[in-house]
Motif scaffolding. Sequence first.
Motif, PDB file in Angstrom:
ATOM      1  N   SER A 156      -2.076   2.524  -9.858  1.00 31.28           N
ATOM      2  CA  SER A 156      -1.521   3.797  -9.376  1.00 31.28           C
ATOM      3  C   SER A 156      -1.464   4.838 -10.501  1.00 31.28           C
ATOM      4  O   SER A 156      -1.460   6.034 -10.238  1.00 31.28           O
ATOM      5  CB  SER A 156      -0.138   3.580  -8.777  1.00 31.28           C
ATOM      6  OG  SER A 156       0.695   2.941  -9.710  1.00 31.28           O
ATOM      7  N   CYS A 196       1.509   6.869  -6.776  1.00 33.32           N
ATOM      8  CA  CYS A 196       0.473   7.860  -7.109  1.00 33.32           C
ATOM      9  C   CYS A 196       1.052   9.271  -6.995  1.00 33.32           C
ATOM     10  O   CYS A 196       0.886  10.100  -7.895  1.00 33.32           O
ATOM     11  CB  CYS A 196      -0.714   7.749  -6.159  1.00 33.32           C
ATOM     12  SG  CYS A 196      -1.745   6.338  -6.474  1.00 33.32           S
ATOM     13  N   ARG A 198       0.805  -1.219   0.000  1.00 30.45           N
ATOM     14  CA  ARG A 198       0.000   0.000   0.000  1.00 30.45           C
ATOM     15  C   ARG A 198       0.839   1.271   0.000  1.00 30.45           C
ATOM     16  O   ARG A 198       0.562   2.212  -0.747  1.00 30.45           O
ATOM     17  CB  ARG A 198      -0.937   0.009   1.200  1.00 30.45           C
ATOM     18  CG  ARG A 198      -2.371   0.175   0.762  1.00 30.45           C
ATOM     19  CD  ARG A 198      -3.312  -0.159   1.866  1.00 30.45           C
ATOM     20  NE  ARG A 198      -3.752  -1.545   1.746  1.00 30.45           N
ATOM     21  CZ  ARG A 198      -4.896  -1.974   2.222  1.00 30.45           C
ATOM     22  NH1 ARG A 198      -5.693  -1.160   2.861  1.00 30.45           N
ATOM     23  NH2 ARG A 198      -5.242  -3.224   2.086  1.00 30.45           N
ATOM     24  N   THR A 199       1.903   1.301   0.785  1.00 25.62           N
ATOM     25  CA  THR A 199       2.741   2.509   0.843  1.00 25.62           C
ATOM     26  C   THR A 199       3.337   2.780  -0.537  1.00 25.62           C
ATOM     27  O   THR A 199       3.328   3.904  -1.027  1.00 25.62           O
ATOM     28  CB  THR A 199       3.886   2.320   1.853  1.00 25.62           C
ATOM     29  OG1 THR A 199       3.354   1.645   2.981  1.00 25.62           O
ATOM     30  CG2 THR A 199       4.468   3.629   2.256  1.00 25.62           C
ATOM     31  N   TRP A 215       0.789   4.302  -2.850  1.00 26.85           N
ATOM     32  CA  TRP A 215       0.569   5.742  -2.672  1.00 26.85           C
ATOM     33  C   TRP A 215       1.769   6.557  -3.134  1.00 26.85           C
ATOM     34  O   TRP A 215       1.609   7.635  -3.719  1.00 26.85           O
ATOM     35  CB  TRP A 215       0.219   6.053  -1.218  1.00 26.85           C
ATOM     36  CG  TRP A 215      -1.146   5.561  -0.869  1.00 26.85           C
ATOM     37  CD1 TRP A 215      -1.466   4.565   0.001  1.00 26.85           C
ATOM     38  CD2 TRP A 215      -2.384   6.004  -1.444  1.00 26.85           C
ATOM     39  NE1 TRP A 215      -2.822   4.364   0.006  1.00 26.85           N
ATOM     40  CE2 TRP A 215      -3.418   5.229  -0.862  1.00 26.85           C
ATOM     41  CE3 TRP A 215      -2.737   6.962  -2.403  1.00 26.85           C
ATOM     42  CZ2 TRP A 215      -4.760   5.391  -1.198  1.00 26.85           C
ATOM     43  CZ3 TRP A 215      -4.078   7.129  -2.739  1.00 26.85           C
ATOM     44  CH2 TRP A 215      -5.059   6.348  -2.137  1.00 26.85           C
ATOM     45  N   ALA A 268      -3.975   7.932 -10.879  1.00 28.44           N
ATOM     46  CA  ALA A 268      -3.883   9.218 -10.175  1.00 28.44           C
ATOM     47  C   ALA A 268      -3.967  10.365 -11.175  1.00 28.44           C
ATOM     48  O   ALA A 268      -4.642  11.369 -10.946  1.00 28.44           O
ATOM     49  CB  ALA A 268      -2.580   9.287  -9.388  1.00 28.44           C
TER      50      ALA A 268
END
Lengths: 312, 334
Positions: A150, A59, A52-53, A56, A153
Motif C-alpha cells: 500500500s 493507500c 482489500r478494503t 485501499w 501509492a
Amino acid sequence: MVESSGGGPAAGKVSESGAATTDWVWQAGPRRYGRVFLTFVRNSLVRAMGFRTNFWLECISSSCWTLMNLFFFKIVFSYTDSIGRDTGWGENEFFVFLGTTWIITSLIQTFIMPNAQEFSELIRTGQLDFALLKPIDTQFLVSFPQIVWSNLANLALGVVLVVYAVVRLVTTSEVPLVVGPVQVGLYLFFIGCGLAILYGVMIAMAATSIWLGRNQTLYTFWFYLTNFYRQPMEIYQQGWVGWTLWGLFTFLVPILLVVNVPARILAEPLRPAVDSWTWVLAGMALTAAIVVLSGSRWVFQAALASYRSASS
Amino acid sequence: MNPALSRMRLWWAIFRVSLEERLVYRGDFAFGTLMRFLPMLTQIFLWWAIFDAMAGRPAAELPGQVPVATADGPDHAGSPVAADDTVSTETVPTETVPTEPLLTETSAGSRDISEVRIKGYNLNDMIAYMLLVMLARAFSSMPGLTSGIAGSIQKGEVKKFLIQPVDMLGSLLLQRIAHKLVYYVIAFFPFALVFFLCRSYFEAGFPSPSLLAAVILSLVGAFLLGFAIEACLGLVAFWLLEVSSLAFIFMLLSFFLSGHMFPLDLMPAPLDWMIGLLPFQYLAYFPSAVALGKIQGDALVTGLIVQFVWVLVFGVLCRILWHRGLIRYGGYGG
C-alpha cells in the motif's frame, strides 16, 4: 489464485531443503535469490489482498498526507518564486525534487522499513535463529521478506508529480529544460544510489539492536532522517549550525545526497546545463552508496558474530 | 458520609493513581520531548530559505507582495480585502524610519530579511509560531483517547462504569489532566531550553501579564476542546465499533486545519474564512496567534468566547452520545 500462491511457498520449501542436502553454497546464484524474492513478493501480495478494503484505505490515507505536503508547498510558492536565493529551486524544479522525495521514501517504506523493524524484533525474540539456519544469505533473508504494497501509492503520486513538473519545465520555462534518455537513465541510476544509501543506513541501525537488545527508536530515527533529506541541501548552507548539519548529512551520514543528486540531474535548477557542482555531488553519491552498502554489510556481519539468541 | 465529600475523595484517588502511573518513565519522556523539536531545525532553515529568496527580489516582483492584485492570479483577484492583507512591507508599522527600507530597496534591489512579511508574518514570527504550535499541541493533542474509549466499548469494559458509581467521561478527564500535568512538569525543561535558545525569534519579548492570562486561557480551552472532540469520536464506537479510520480522518483534518503546518493566515482566500468557521483552529492556531500578539482586543475576546462555546458544544455532544450509546449497548458474558 489463492490456491496456486498457497502452493508457492510450500514448493519453495521443498526445493530449499532439497538444495540443503547437496552443497547449497555452490548453487547460491542470482537465480536462486530471484526465486526467493519472488516468493516474498507473492506472499506479501496474498497477505495484502486478503484485506482489500484495508489495503485501499491505507493507500488513500498515505496519499492524503502526501497531497497535504504538496498543498503546503503550493501555498509557499504563492508567496515566493524560489526556495533559497539564486538556488534555482523554482516551483517546477522543486516539484521535481518533491516528487523524487516521494518516490524514494515510498520505495523505502514499501521494501525496507518493515523489514528493518522486523529484524529488530527477530533479534529481541530470538527468532533470528531460524533465519540463520536457512541456506541463504542472512542479510538477504531478513532484508526483504515483507513488502507493504500500500505504500506504493506514493510512488505513483511521485511519478505523476515528476512527469508533470518536467513537462512544465520543458514547455513553459524561460530556459527550457532538455530531457533525453541520458538524463532519465542517470536520474534512475542515482535514485538507485539513494536507495542503496538509505538501505545501508537503516539495516545497519537495525543490526545494532543485537548489541542494544532492543531498538524501538528505529521508526523515530527514520522519521528524523526523512525530515532532513527531504529538503534541497542549499537551505542548510548558512550559519554554523546549518553548515554543520550540511557537513554531517553530506559526508558522515550522506542522506542529503539521496534526493538532491537525482533531482538536480533531472531538473537542472541552474540551467542551461547540469552544473559541475552537481557532478561532484553525483560522484559523492556513487561513492557514498558503495561505502555505505559495504559498511552496512560489515556492521551486519559483526553484529551477527555477537548474536547470542534469546531465551534458553 | 457527605456525598459531595466522597465524590471529591473518589476524584482525588483517580487523579493520584494517574499521576503515579505517568511518572514511571520520566527520563525517557524528557529526552523524547527534546528530540521532538529536532524537525524544527529543518523548518527554520526552510522558512529562512523562503524568506531569503523573497528578500532577494525587489518588492514589486514578488507575487505575494504586490499591493494591487494583478500579478497574483485567482487567489486574491476576487477579493480586495485579501489583496489588502498581502500588502506587507509598506503597511506594517515598524520601528525603523520608513525611508530606510526604500533606500536599500532601490539601491541594492534586495531588502533586509526581517522586513519581508507573508501576511504579516516575518521570518522570526514564522519560527516563533512554529514553536508556539508545539506548545499548543502539547495541550490539545490527546494520544490514545479515541482508541482507548473505542477499545473499552468493543471489549465490554464499559460495563465497569455501569456498576460502579464512577462517571466514565469524568474519570477519563481527570486521568488526562493528571497525565498532562506530569507531562508539563517533565517537559518543562526541554520546552524552556528550546524557547530560551530561540528567544531571539520572539520579537515582542515575554508577553505582558494580561496577554499571558489570555494565552493560558486559550491553552486550557485547547485542552478541553481536544478532549471533548476526541472523546466524541471514541463514543461513536457504540454505533460503528471500528473508529480507527474516523480517528485517522480527524487527525488528518486537524493537522491541516488547526494550523499545525503553517499559520492559517497563509491560506488562500476562499479557504481562510471557511476554516475560521470550524473548531479545529482553536486546537493550535488560535493559542499560538494570541501568544504572538496577532489577535488582540475585541478579536481576542470574541475568539476566546467562540473557543469555549465549541468546548460546550462538544462537551454536551459527549454527554448525549454517552447516554444514547448506553441505551444501545449490550454487555454480555463476564
